[in-house]
Each structure stands twice: as structure tokens, then as C-alpha cells.
Design a protein around this motif. Structure first.
Motif, PDB file in Angstrom:
ATOM      1  N   MET A  30       0.157  -4.181  -4.633  1.00  0.00           N
ATOM      2  CA  MET A  30      -1.252  -4.472  -4.909  1.00  0.00           C
ATOM      3  C   MET A  30      -1.577  -4.068  -6.329  1.00  0.00           C
ATOM      4  O   MET A  30      -0.832  -3.310  -6.954  1.00  0.00           O
ATOM      5  N   ASP A  31      -2.704  -4.546  -6.838  1.00  0.00           N
ATOM      6  CA  ASP A  31      -3.095  -4.184  -8.194  1.00  0.00           C
ATOM      7  C   ASP A  31      -3.848  -2.847  -8.180  1.00  0.00           C
ATOM      8  O   ASP A  31      -4.220  -2.336  -7.111  1.00  0.00           O
ATOM      9  N   PRO A  32      -4.077  -2.237  -9.360  1.00  0.00           N
ATOM     10  CA  PRO A  32      -4.700  -0.912  -9.402  1.00  0.00           C
ATOM     11  C   PRO A  32      -6.098  -0.852  -8.795  1.00  0.00           C
ATOM     12  O   PRO A  32      -6.466   0.156  -8.179  1.00  0.00           O
ATOM     13  N   LEU A  33      -6.897  -1.923  -8.942  1.00  0.00           N
ATOM     14  CA  LEU A  33      -8.225  -1.909  -8.349  1.00  0.00           C
ATOM     15  C   LEU A  33      -8.128  -1.867  -6.826  1.00  0.00           C
ATOM     16  O   LEU A  33      -8.858  -1.123  -6.157  1.00  0.00           O
ATOM     17  N   THR A  34      -7.236  -2.669  -6.258  1.00  0.00           N
ATOM     18  CA  THR A  34      -7.057  -2.652  -4.808  1.00  0.00           C
ATOM     19  C   THR A  34      -6.584  -1.282  -4.346  1.00  0.00           C
ATOM     20  O   THR A  34      -7.058  -0.766  -3.320  1.00  0.00           O
ATOM     21  N   GLU A  35      -5.657  -0.675  -5.089  1.00  0.00           N
ATOM     22  CA  GLU A  35      -5.228   0.688  -4.764  1.00  0.00           C
ATOM     23  C   GLU A  35      -6.419   1.633  -4.707  1.00  0.00           C
ATOM     24  O   GLU A  35      -6.575   2.399  -3.744  1.00  0.00           O
ATOM     25  N   ALA A  36      -7.232   1.591  -5.744  1.00  0.00           N
ATOM     26  CA  ALA A  36      -8.376   2.506  -5.824  1.00  0.00           C
ATOM     27  C   ALA A  36      -9.357   2.267  -4.677  1.00  0.00           C
ATOM     28  O   ALA A  36      -9.860   3.224  -4.057  1.00  0.00           O
ATOM     29  N   LEU A  37      -9.635   1.009  -4.366  1.00  0.00           N
ATOM     30  CA  LEU A  37     -10.572   0.704  -3.291  1.00  0.00           C
ATOM     31  C   LEU A  37     -10.036   1.159  -1.939  1.00  0.00           C
ATOM     32  O   LEU A  37     -10.793   1.692  -1.106  1.00  0.00           O
ATOM     33  N   LEU A  38      -8.750   0.962  -1.705  1.00  0.00           N
ATOM     34  CA  LEU A  38      -8.158   1.423  -0.449  1.00  0.00           C
ATOM     35  C   LEU A  38      -8.250   2.942  -0.324  1.00  0.00           C
ATOM     36  O   LEU A  38      -8.608   3.471   0.736  1.00  0.00           O
ATOM     37  N   VAL A  39      -7.909   3.634  -1.401  1.00  0.00           N
ATOM     38  CA  VAL A  39      -7.934   5.097  -1.367  1.00  0.00           C
ATOM     39  C   VAL A  39      -9.345   5.608  -1.111  1.00  0.00           C
ATOM     40  O   VAL A  39      -9.565   6.518  -0.298  1.00  0.00           O
ATOM     41  N   PHE A  40     -10.326   5.050  -1.797  1.00  0.00           N
ATOM     42  CA  PHE A  40     -11.690   5.526  -1.608  1.00  0.00           C
ATOM     43  C   PHE A  40     -12.257   5.116  -0.252  1.00  0.00           C
ATOM     44  O   PHE A  40     -13.080   5.849   0.325  1.00  0.00           O
ATOM     45  N   ALA A  41     -11.852   3.962   0.283  1.00  0.00           N
ATOM     46  CA  ALA A  41     -12.271   3.592   1.634  1.00  0.00           C
ATOM     47  C   ALA A  41     -11.733   4.594   2.649  1.00  0.00           C
ATOM     48  O   ALA A  41     -12.460   5.053   3.547  1.00  0.00           O
ATOM     49  N   ALA A  42     -10.445   4.940   2.511  1.00  0.00           N
ATOM     50  CA  ALA A  42      -9.852   5.947   3.397  1.00  0.00           C
ATOM     51  C   ALA A  42     -10.547   7.287   3.219  1.00  0.00           C
ATOM     52  O   ALA A  42     -10.801   8.015   4.195  1.00  0.00           O
ATOM     53  N   ARG A  43     -10.871   7.632   1.985  1.00  0.00           N
ATOM     54  CA  ARG A  43     -11.531   8.922   1.701  1.00  0.00           C
ATOM     55  C   ARG A  43     -12.905   8.986   2.345  1.00  0.00           C
ATOM     56  O   ARG A  43     -13.311  10.030   2.880  1.00  0.00           O
ATOM     57  N   ARG A  44     -13.645   7.893   2.269  1.00  0.00           N
ATOM     58  CA  ARG A  44     -14.977   7.873   2.872  1.00  0.00           C
ATOM     59  C   ARG A  44     -14.895   8.169   4.369  1.00  0.00           C
ATOM     60  O   ARG A  44     -15.662   8.985   4.904  1.00  0.00           O
ATOM     61  N   ASP A  45     -13.971   7.502   5.063  1.00  0.00           N
ATOM     62  CA  ASP A  45     -13.836   7.721   6.501  1.00  0.00           C
ATOM     63  C   ASP A  45     -13.386   9.154   6.785  1.00  0.00           C
ATOM     64  O   ASP A  45     -13.874   9.799   7.718  1.00  0.00           O
TER      65      ASP A  45
END
Length: 224
Positions: free
Chosen positions: A68-83
Motif C-alpha cells: 500500500m502507499d504511505p497515506l493508506t498505511e497512515a490511515l490504517l494505523v490511525f483507524a486501528a488506533r482510534r478503535d
């Protein structure tokens, strides 16, 4: 108070994070530090990122194994972090527990920001939206030369997608951690991870003890 407001409001417990490049050895010390804190009367919750909830663990698997690209990485990580924050970290802190977390947002700034060269302003905005003021009370940074870290990784496990990155990537990640530590010196404690396991662990114990959050329980306390 809404669930969102509790992200910034609850502060009864202690939130301690463990950071460092892959191979620095941070994960091997968390359980020992948990036992150390429990022996001093603390209720301890162990956590990791990405991960820590059923949803976040699914996102972790995608993050570690899918291109995945860096933006997708960041969004996945922050989505997981929120939960993770809503379901585990904030409730634990609200009931007075000590949360020991293997990685948090410093990793995102180090890996996606410094390592990938992704826009730090975007990461900062995501941090604000997702965390709503929540930051660790203490961050133990296990600092190790990338060459030695690579040698250690190769000796113990097969590499995931990020661990297959070259030494230059991990040098940038290490530099990213150094910048985060420089920006928050009261929160960060750098631990020389090139030392023996015993010396590293002793430094970590001292970092926790120096905060005055934990006191040794007496024999009477333990019998109560």
C-alpha cells in the motif's frame, strides 16, 4: 460526557509506551515491566499497535502484509488506533490501570513520516482527530543502530513487509524517533538497546521508578 470527550478527559491511570526500530528489543521487556508494576500494586493492561482489539488486529494483518502507499498505511494505523483507544486504552486509564503499549503514535511519525517521507502535517492532523489530546505519560525509546537491529531480526524471525526495508529506511526511522524525543524531552527516556538484556531492563526499571508512580509493597500489603 460523550465517549469522544473521554479521550482527553480521563487521566486516572498511567499510559506508558515502548518505541524503537524493529529489532531493538522493546517487546521482550514489556512483560517483565508489567510484573514489576504489578508487584507494586498496579493493575496492568498490556497493549500493542497496530492491534489490541478484534478490529484493529484485522487492520494490523493488512498493514503488515499487503502492499500500500504511505497515506493508506497512515490511515490504517490511525483507524486501528482510534478503535484501540476507545475500546481498550481509555477505559483502562479511566479505571486507574497502567497501560503498557508496544508502539503508539511516535511509531507513525517515525515510520510513515521519517521513513516513508510522508507529510508530517497530515499525520499531525490525524493525530489530533484520533487522539483528542491523549498522549503517553512516559515513552521508553529503545535506541539501537540499524545494522545491529537487522542482525537481531534476522536471527529470530522472518521479516514482515516493513522489516524487509533496507538499512537506509531504518536509519531515517531512527532519526525520526530522535526528533520526536527532542520535541518532547519530558516524556521520552532514551534507553541504549545495544547493552546487555539485563542492563537494558535495569534502565527501563529505573525510568519507571524515577517517576514516583510506583512504590514497593510491603509484606503486609501483599497479604491483604
Amino acid at each position: 460526557m460523550s465517549a469522544d470527550e473521554t479521550l482527553a478527559a480521563s487521566a486516572a491511570g498511567r499510559f506508558i509506551t515502548f518505541e524503537g526500530i524493529d529489532g531493538a528489543g522493546k517487546s521482550s521487556h514489556i512483560e517483565a515491566l508489567a510484573e514489576w508494576a504489578r508487584a507494586r500494586g498496579a493493575q496492568v493492561v498490556l497493549a500493542r499497535e497496530p492491534g489490541g482489539t478484534p478490529l484493529a488486529e484485522k487492520l494490523r494483518a493488512l498493514f503488515l502484509h499487503e502492499d500500500m502507499d504511505p497515506l493508506t498505511e497512515a490511515l490504517l494505523v490511525f483507524a486501528a488506533r482510534r478503535d484501540h483507544l476507545r475500546e481498550v486504552i481509555e477505559p483502562a486509564l479511566a479505571r486507574g490501570a497502567v497501560v503498557l503499549c508496544d508502539r503508539f503514535t511516535d511509531s507513525t511519525f517515525a515510520y510513515q513520516g521519517a521513513g516513508r517521507g510522508f507529510d508530517l502535517a497530515v499525520l499531525a492532523q490525524l493525530e489530533t482527530w484520533v487522539q483528542q489530546g491523549r498522549q503517553p505519560d512516559l515513552t521508553l525509546w529503545f535506541d539501537l543502530d540499524p545494522t545491529e537491529a537487522a542482525r537481531r531480526r534476522a536471527a529470530v524471525r522472518s521479516a514482515d513487509r516493513l522489516e524487509r526495508e533496507d538499512e537506509a529506511f531504518f536509519t531515517r526511522v531512527r532519526d525520526g524517533y530522535a526528533r520526536r524525543a527532542q520535541a518532547a524531552p519530558a516524556r521520552f527516556v532514551r534507553i541504549d538497546a545495544a547493552q546487555t538484556r539485563e542492563a537494558v531492563r535495569a534502565d527501563a526499571f529505573r525510568a519507571l521508578a524515577s517517576r514516583g508512580w510506583f512504590t514497593e509493597r510491603t509484606s503486609d500489603d501483599r497479604r491483604a
